[in-house]
Structure formats: C-alpha cells, structure tokens
Design an enzyme around this catalytic site. Structure first.
Site: not given
Ligand SMILES: Cc1ncc(COP(=O)(O)O)c(C=O)c1O
Ligand code: FES
Lengths: 296, 399
Positions: B72-73, B151, B179, B200-201, B237, B325
């Site tokens: 996602g990042t 999130n 999300q 995906g996760h 790849t 924390c």
């Molecule tokens: C709203 C949101 N964006 C981006 C991410 C990042 O995704 P990834 O861990 O696949 O890079 C997350 C996951 O923590 C998320 O909750």
C-alpha cells in the site's frame, strides 16, 4: 511488541506498592504532557531519621511506566532521603534488567517524582528542568532536545561532530537524516547553512603514528581487558578501524546486556588515553559492518 | 496461534484457499512471466487472471488499470509522486491531518522540496468540511490525496464527491483505500477517482503485495523504471505468488462482501454496545454513523492504551491502541489529536477490528474481560478514585 525484560513484565503484572498511602507525608506529582504519562509518588518518612518507611505510587502510563514506578518504590523503601536521591534513572532501568531505548523516559519520570516527593516533604518547591524531545537515535537513546542543545553549546556543524559529542549516530547510522535535519535548523539560528560532507571539528588523522602502529596499540588495549571479560563469560574482538571510529564485536555474556555500554565506555576511555586522541568505540555484530556509512 | 484476533486493520490472516492457490507458483509454476517459453507463459496467464479478479473487486473499467506494486505504501508514494511529476506547473497538494503515515510522511518530506501541502482538519467526529475543501482547490492543485476509510476509527471520507470536485478544478484525485477495499462495495468506473491504493494483507492476501489503480488516460510517471513489467509502469519482476494470492483474495472478498456488511457489522455493534454499557467513562471515537463495518475505536478515560493491550494480551486478546507508547513516538495518535480528543482519553484509545473469521463467542469473551481490565488499571491511576475521576483534579507538574 516491545521487547520487555521478564522483570519489567513481572512488575507490570504484579505491581508492588500500588495505590494510595494514607499517612504519606511527602507526595510528588509529575507528568509529561508530551508522552502522556503521569505519576504520583507517596512517601512515608520517619522525621527523626529521615528514613523512608513506606512508598506507594499511582501511575497513568504504559507498561514500563507502571513497572518503573513499582521498582522505584521498592528501591527507596528503607533508605534515608539522601540515599534515595542517589537513585538515578539508570539505576531504575538496571533494577528492571533494562528498558527499551524508547522507554527510558519512563525511568526519568520515576526519578523526577522522587525529587518532587522529597521536596514536598522538606517543604521546598521543586521545579522541573528536564525537557524531552522526540527520540532520534535508537542505538543510544538520544533525543532531539539533547542533540539540539549540544549543537548549540558547541557550535557543531557535522553529523560526525554530533556523534563525537553525544554518541547519537555512532551505531547503525539510520538516524543520520534526522540529525542532519536538526543541524539545518540549529545552524540556521546562528546564520549558517548546513553543508553535507563538512569535516568534523576534530582532526581527521592522528599525527605521529602509522595506521599499523595504531591498530597494534588498540589490539594491546583490548588484550589487556580481555581476561576480565572472559571471567564474566564474554569476549571482545576488533573488527575495523575507520578514522576515529573503532568497531568491535562483543560476544558471550556481555553482548547486548546492560553492562555492555558500561564496559565499552571504560574501554573507550582507556583507548583514548593510550592513543592520545578522541576516538569512539562502536559495538557491531561481526559481519554486519558496511563501509557505506563510514566517512573515509 | 490460539487467541482472539481483533486487530484486522493491522493485518489479516491469509485465507487457506489463498495459500492453496499460491503454492503451485512457488514450485512447478516458477517461471518468469516475461520469458518466451511455456514456463513463463502459464504464469503470465495466472497474473492476467488475478488482474481481472482485482478489476472485478474494484469495479474498474479495464484490467489494464490495475498495476501490481509491493504494498500500500508504494502505491501511495507512486500516485502522489507521479501526479507531481506529470504536472510540473502545479505545486500544491491537498490532504488531511488524519492520513496514514504512508501519505503524511511523504507530504511533509515534499514540503522541503518547495511543495505547498494543505492538511485539512477534521471535526470532533473526524469529518471534513467540504466548503473549506472547495476553497483550497485551485489551478495550483496537482493532487488531492484523501483516504477512503480511516485505519484507526474506520470513519469514511466522501471520496466519490471529493473526486468530482477535484476533477472540476483540473486536479488529480488519489485515495488510499487500503482499509476500504474488501469491506466496501466499489464501482470505480462510475467515479472520477484517478488513482487508488490497495494493500493485499488487509484482505486476507499476503503481506508485501499491493495495487495501484490508475484510471485510463490519467497522466502517469513511473517511480520504478526499468523493464517493461506492468506495461512499463512498475518495473521489476512480478511477485507472481502474491499476485495470484491477491487475485484469489479479491474474488473471496467479493463473495464475503454481504457478510462483512451484515454479520461482521452485527458482531462489531454488539461488541461496542457491550463494552460501553459495562465501562463507565468510555466513548466511541470517530463517526459511528458512517464507518467501516468491522472497526470500533473506544477511548477509555484516565488509563493508558499500552497497559490495556498488555493485559488484553495476557487473556489472549489482540487489539491495538492510539497511545504514544505503542508507536515508539512520544505523541498519542495524530488521528485522536486531530479530532481534539483530550490527552487523558487519547492515550487510552483501543481499536478492535473484526474480520469474517470473528465469532460470537469471541465477542462475548471480550465483553466479559474488558471491564475487569479497565477497572484494574484505573485502580492504579492517579486520575481515578473509587468509581469515577478524582474529585480534586490530579494536576502534576508537567515537563
Ligand atoms: C490506511 C493505510 N494506508 C496504508 C497502509 C500501508 O500499507 P502497507 O503496509 O501495505 O504498505 C496501511 C496499513 O497499515 C493503512 O492502514
Ligand atoms: S539510531 Fe542512531 S546510530 Fe542507530
């Protein structure tokens, strides 16, 4: 998940001396608005002897804040006020078999509550002079305020300088970007601009000694401390010398333990005396050494 | 692992059927899809199938709008950086104060390069003011990046409407839907959303695989340049096994969509009502009327989140917290602060996020355990006395 020691977990799950102490005669309330922890320490002091007969706490905070409070009450009970004041935050952390670097501020809060409670008992006003910033260097638990103050006080202008003065940046080097950002900010205050690659304030190469002579001297110092380390089931090995940075690997019982930092400090001191120059010693895992981060 | 896993917004369990679908692509079907032989060809076909499965889940018009990335990042970074590169005369970004660090950290870094970033504030329920948004849009806006669902609280932003407004101003619109995908029915072909990030996760596929949806015709500048993979828009790849897994997971998410929005939602509502009824001085953060069906975020006043999590963990219950924390920073969650939640409550927020594997028995168990834990910690808290906050407010000397 934090890597808490068994001792921390134990003091968190079964805190000692939790709750109000009814006949307390010294109370210290401290907190840190930034990290949201707050602590009330209650002491019952015997006026004739200045001995702390009982100590209780109430804490709003994370697992290690609660464990640090619990440890603190155990540590000061039975001590005189003057002896209690000698308890440092490192002592609290050691009592708990160490705290993660991000959590060292929990032990600082304990130490401050103690000062505040004793001041309260003595009828003094306690004012807090401790400031805390975002944690920049995880390897050595150094925060932004400490780095800023040091740069200001010594007019530092390179990451290497900061490492020499505070240790920050002397380990894995992942905090160098953060240190550079602070340098940019603080140097701007004094009307200078940060230039990457500025040589450190210290002389780069030692005079009067060849590299080989230097390494031999370093080896000799390490040899001299080795018997003591071996007695404790550990050992030390020289991995590399890079200008003023000496990379070693610690093995056996001392690797990673609280004692490691202390031992290394001692060895660093000895090395500086022998070599008559400023050096820093950096513990590294054998094989993990990458030259990419080292300035030639 | 035994235990109750209510932390599905952090990551999810890979479905058995997903693992099953992936396994052949580690061994027999190990080929490189770019190769000119049948080892590669079969894998190429499997990727094509996965692309169509994801297309279906997103309601995209063309399968070529789906670009596989590593997470996602990466999708977030690619989208924002591409929009800036593709429109060099536009120097402004509009986003919100409650985005994931994947967007926020990038934006603060871009500020150093001279870009102007507008961080839109939210109200106490985490909602945006669209009038303010409209005023910010201009011919200087390169890209708007606003998340579909938060999130931490699950709160939705009206991204479909916001995309139309951005489009009218000639700006690109990106949404981090990490999300939302799999929990909210999507039909991107009927929207003006230009780019959208998937991970995906979060939907029972493996970690380390993501998607960037890129509407056909939207100008694009790749971040990773090299080979011709993904039509030259994301060189490197392909992560074939994970792509196949994500395809399968997308298909399963389509099938479970109704269940997510009925049964999972019912369990979430039961959990929330059960806890609020039994724990005094606790409240829901975010907007309870407009949020993800699986998420609930509760603030427990006068205690700290990490301590709650450690005790929950002892009972085998996994959740997460907005407390300072737990993150290693000294600040409580930026989302809680943006909503103006006071420190003594912001540090005590706990997020429970369910999935289609969550059961009624698990919910009942958590409702039974939580009140005890909260009471136990409040007994230790200097802000608390008996069964309410201390009468004389606790006011420590602050550093
Ligand atoms: C709203 C949101 N964006 C981006 C991410 C990042 O995704 P990834 O861990 O696949 O890079 C997350 C996951 O923590 C998320 O909750
Ligand atoms: S974090 Fe500073 S040197 Fe490792």
């Amino acid at each position: 998940m934090w890597d808490y020691s068994e001792k921390v977990k134990e003091h968190f799950f079964q805190p000692r001396n939790a709750g109000v102490l009814e006949d307390a005669n010294g109370v210290g309330d401290v907190g840190s608005i930034s990290c949201g922890d707050a602590l009330r320490l209650m002491l019952k002091v015997e006026p004739e002897t200045d001995i702390i007969l009982d100590a209780h706490f109430q804490t709003f905070g994370c697992g290690s804040a609660i464990a640090s409070s619990s440890a603190l009450t155990e540590m000061v009970k039975g001590k005189t006020l003057d002896d209690a004041l000698k308890v440092s935050n490192q002592d609290i952390a050691d009592y708990l078999d160490g705290l993660p670097p991000e959590k060292m501020h929990c032990s600082v809060m304990g130490r401050e509550a103690l000062q505040a409670a004793i001041a309260n008992y003595r009828g003094e006003v306690w004012s807090d002079d401790h400031e805390e910033g975002a944690l920049i260097c995880k390897c050595f638990a150094i925060d932004a305020v400490m780095i800023e103050d040091t740069i200001r006080a010594n007019e530092l202008c390179s990451v290497e300088d900061v490492t020499n003065y505070t240790k920050a940046g002397g380990g894995c080097s992942s905090c160098h970007e953060g240190i550079e950002e602070i340098l940019v900010k603080v140097m701007a205050e004094r009307g200078e601009s940060f230039k990457p690659g500025t040589p450190s304030k210290e002389e780069a190469a030692p005079v009067g000694m060849t590299n080989l002579q230097r390494i031999k001297k370093i080896e000799a110092v390490l040899e001299s401390v080795r018997p003591q380390l071996k007695r404790d089931g550990g050992d030390i090995e020289l991995l590399d010398v890079d200008g003023k940075t000496i990379y070693v690997s610690m093995t056996g019982a001392c690797a990673g333990c609280q004692m490691e930092a202390l031992t290394l400090q001692g060895i660093q001191q000895k090395l500086m005396e022998e070599l008559k120059e400023f050096i820093k010693i950096v513990p590294t895992k054998a094989g993990a050494l990458s030259r990419a981060s080292c300035n030639p | 692992m035994e235990g109750i896993y209510f932390d599905n917004n952090a990551t999810t369990r890979v479905d058995e059927a997903v693992v099953e679908a992936m396994l052949p692509y580690f061994t027999e079907q190990f080929g490189n899809p770019s190769s000119m032989h049948s080892f590669g060809n079969k894998v190429g076909l499997a990727i094509k199938k996965a692309r169509m499965q994801v297309q279906e889940l997103l309601g995209a018009e063309h399968d070529s709008e789906i670009i596989f990335t590593s997470c996602g990042t990466e999708s977030d970074s690619t989208a924002i950086l591409s929009a800036l590169k593709a429109q060099p005369d536009r120097k402004e970004i509009i986003t919100t104060t409650v985005e994931h660090p994947a967007v926020l950290t990038l934006c603060t870094w871009l500020e150093k390069d001279g870009y102007k970033v507008h961080y839109m504030p939210v109200d106490e329920k985490g909602r945006l003011n669209l009038d303010e948004y409209k005023k910010l849009l201009s011919d200087q806006t390169a890209v708007v990046s606003v998340m579909w669902a938060n999130n931490e609280t699950g709160t939705f932003f009206p991204v479909v409407e916001m995309a139309e407004m951005a489009n009218a101003a000639g700006a690109m619109f990106h949404t981090d839907a990490v999300q939302a995908v799999g929990k909210v029915p999507l039909n991107l072909k009927d929207t003006k959303i230009d780019m959208l990030s998937v991970s995906g996760h979060k939907l029972h596929a493996p970690k380390g695989i993501g998607v960037l949806y890129l509407k056909r015709g939207v100008r694009f500048r790749p971040m990773l340049r090299g080979g011709h993979q993904e039509r030259g828009r994301r060189a490197g790849t392909e992560n074939t096994t994970s792509i196949v897994g994500l395809g399968k997971a997308a298909e399963m998410a389509m099938e479970a969509m109704h269940h997510e929005n009925t049964e999972v939602k019912r369990l979430r509502d039961k959990l929330e009502a059960g806890i609020l009824a039994k724990v005094p001085r606790s409240f829901v953060t975010g907007n309870p009327d407009d949020r993800l069906p699986n998420t609930c975020n509760i603030a427990f006043e006068f205690i700290e989140g990490e301590a709650i999590l450690l005790l929950l963990n002892k009972f085998g219950i996994a959740a997460s917290s907005g407390s300072a924390c737990t993150s290693g920073s000294l600040e409580p969650s930026h989302v809680m602060r943006a909503m103006g939640i006071p420190y003594t409550a912001a540090h005590g927020t706990v997020r429970f996020s369910l999935s289609r594997y969550s059961t009624e028995a698990e919910v009942d168990r958590v409702i039974a355990v939580v009140p005890e834990i909260i009471a136990q910690l409040r007994k230790l808290s200097p802000y608390w006395e008996g069964d309410g906050p201390k009468e004389e407010a606790f006011a420590p000397t602050y550093a």
